[in-house]
Scaffold this motif. Structure first.
Motif, short mmCIF file in Angstrom:
data_model
loop_
_atom_site.label_atom_id
_atom_site.label_comp_id
_atom_site.label_asym_id
_atom_site.label_seq_id
_atom_site.Cartn_x
_atom_site.Cartn_y
_atom_site.Cartn_z
N GLU A 55 0.86 -1.19 -0.16
CA GLU A 55 0.00 -0.20 -0.11
C GLU A 55 0.83 1.32 -0.01
O GLU A 55 0.51 2.25 -0.69
N GLN A 57 3.82 1.60 -1.46
CA GLN A 57 4.17 1.99 -2.54
C GLN A 57 3.37 2.50 -3.75
O GLN A 57 3.53 2.84 -4.90
N ALA A 58 2.09 2.01 -3.48
CA ALA A 58 0.82 2.40 -4.45
C ALA A 58 0.90 3.81 -4.81
O ALA A 58 0.88 4.68 -3.89
N HIS A 62 -4.72 4.66 -6.65
CA HIS A 62 -3.92 3.60 -7.48
C HIS A 62 -4.62 2.18 -6.62
O HIS A 62 -3.99 1.79 -5.64
N THR A 63 -5.48 1.45 -7.11
CA THR A 63 -6.12 0.38 -6.61
C THR A 63 -5.65 -1.17 -7.19
O THR A 63 -6.13 -1.97 -6.50
N ALA A 65 -2.96 -2.17 -7.42
CA ALA A 65 -1.97 -3.21 -6.45
C ALA A 65 -2.57 -3.80 -5.45
O ALA A 65 -1.82 -4.22 -4.45
N ALA A 67 -4.11 -1.52 -3.14
CA ALA A 67 -4.31 -0.60 -2.08
C ALA A 67 -5.77 0.00 -2.08
O ALA A 67 -6.38 0.34 -3.06
N ALA A 193 3.30 -3.49 -6.59
CA ALA A 193 2.99 -2.09 -6.62
C ALA A 193 3.39 -1.31 -7.97
O ALA A 193 3.17 -0.33 -8.13
#
Length: 459
Positions: A55, A57-58, A62-63, A65, A67, A193
């Protein structure tokens, strides 16, 4: 619950506490959804770092990955309250890694015949559980592109190293399989991510985190292993505790250096967990060294640093602002003299009353005392109180959350909070180091930005 990362709620801001709990509950629910109710026993503090890293690094908003958050239903461990929990690929990767490592841990207990695992029926059941968890973790990890065989191969290599370790060999030979496994898990968070540039520094941070976890576990169990005759890497390699502590503190420093090269969208929680809580884990096992640089001006009973620098003693500073020194009868109504009699109000003026009126200092306050003007809580009779106590006990409200006392109706914190034993002392006493935005405050004059600040805390 196991793991070396155990942040106290008093050291986290409200936002970071909520985020920490969201990842912890998200890991638990991901284990349940992917592997069944029994797998929730594999929930551990260290495993959720995987979810936190994904989360952090996202990119913002942005979802893909993983997050994101969802609202979970009531849970007894939350006092039957709903909560926002982490979801997605980060939580699933954390669940797969946690399950695989829990399987390895159970297998080690069976091989060492620890406690109840020495009994054949228990050992047979435990082996069946480990085989099932190995298959389950491999299946769920493959969905997010991770191969758990690196974890299982490292565990198998661990046993071979322990059996073939030469006398006087380096303890780092023993920690190598754990380092390899955690390095692979940390590095894969960068893949999820979409941050390929973070793979190398995260692999280094994971390698050192694995070394730290292994050494701390060995140091914690050293006395018990010696009493039971179990194998311990420190005793087997002749590594004394001073050398083990040095290796642990070097690992913490290396983790902090590696984190400087990691690009993160939100650095706060990652920094606290990996740069500060790792040091606290070392202190729990080996004790806390002195941090003289950070304690300047914060010694108990010492005057603040700025007063000392300008040559103003505490009493002189108080007189400068129109206050008498502590302990003198000339002190005003708001002074701190404990033997001073209560000030009298003007006879021609009625004392302040009402719910919002200030409470004079000589009126008893605290638990068990009803504030002036407030209606007393409704007390239940014995039967109703016992029924309320049983209901609140079964839903963990008495343990885990703030609640009304089942008999008196007074508002109280849960048992876990009232009896919490935490090491809230910091090297910067009174300094909220690395708070909301991972920025150190300058109140103690020792921190210059927590993004790798150069102070006595070595953060």
């Amino acid at each position: 619950m196991f793991g070396i990362i155990r942040p106290c709620r008093h050291r986290l801001s409200e936002r970071l506490q909520a985020s920490w709990m969201a990842h912890l509950c998200g890991l638990c629910l991901a284990l349940r959804d992917d592997h069944g109710q029994l797998a929730r026993t594999a929930t551990n503090y260290d495993g959720l770092i995987i979810s936190v890293l994904v989360e952090a690094q996202a990119a913002a908003g942005h979802t893909a990955a993983g997050a994101g958050r969802r609202t979970a239903g009531p849970c007894p461990l939350r006092g039957m309250r709903t909560a926002s929990v982490a979801r997605g690929e980060g939580a699933r990767l954390a669940a797969a890694v946690s399950l695989a490592l829990a399987s390895v841990k159970i297998r080690d207990h069976v091989e060492d015949e620890d406690g109840v695992f020495a009994r054949r029926p228990v050992a047979a059941g435990a082996r069946a559980v480990t085989r099932r968890w190995d298959r389950k973790s491999a299946g769920s990890a493959s969905v997010v592109g991770f191969d758990t065989s690196v974890l299982l191969d490292a565990a198998a290599r661990q046993g071979e190293l322990e059996r073939e370790l030469p006398t006087g060999g380096s303890v780092l030979l023993v920690t190598e399989p754990t380092e390899t496994a955690t390095a692979a898990a940390f590095a894969h968070t960068a893949v999820l991510a979409g941050r390929p540039g973070n793979e190398a520094p995260l692999a280094e941070a994971g390698r050192l985190f694995g070394r730290l976890a292994h050494l701390l576990d060995a140091a914690e169990d050293q006395e018990a292993d010696a009493a039971s005759g179990a194998w311990n890497p420190l005793d087997a390699t002749g590594t004394d505790r001073a050398e083990a502590e040095r290796l642990c503190r070097d690992a913490v420093h290396g983790i902090r250096l590696a984190l400087r090269d990691v690009e993160l969208t939100d650095r706060a929680l990652v920094h606290i967990l990996l740069a500060h809580e790792t040091e606290r884990a070392v202190e729990r096992v080996f004790g806390r060294p002195g941090h003289a640089a950070c304690r300047v001006g914060h010694e108990p009973g010492a005057a603040p640093a700025d007063h000392q620098q300008h040559g103003h003693p505490q009493n002189g500073h108080a007189q400068q602002h129109g206050h008498a020194p502590h302990g003198h009868p000339e002190q005003g109504a708001t002074g701190s003299n404990p033997y001073q009699s209560p000030p009298r109000h003007d006879p021609g003026q009625a004392p302040p009353q009402g719910p919002g009126a200030p409470v004079p200092p000589w009126i008893p306050q605290g638990p068990g005392f009803t504030p002036p003007g407030a209606p007393p809580p409704n007390r239940r009779n014995l039967l109703a109180g016992c029924a309320a106590w049983a209901l609140m006990g079964c839903t963990c409200q008495l343990l885990c959350c703030e609640h009304n006392h089942p008999f008196s109706g007074e508002r109280r914190e849960g048992f876990c909070v009232r009896n919490e034993c935490c090491d809230c002392g910091d090297c910067c006493d009174g300094c909220q180091c690395c708070g909301e935005n991972a920025q150190c405050c300058n109140d103690c004059g020792c921190c210059d930005g927590c993004d790798g600040c150069d102070c006595g805390c070595d953060c």
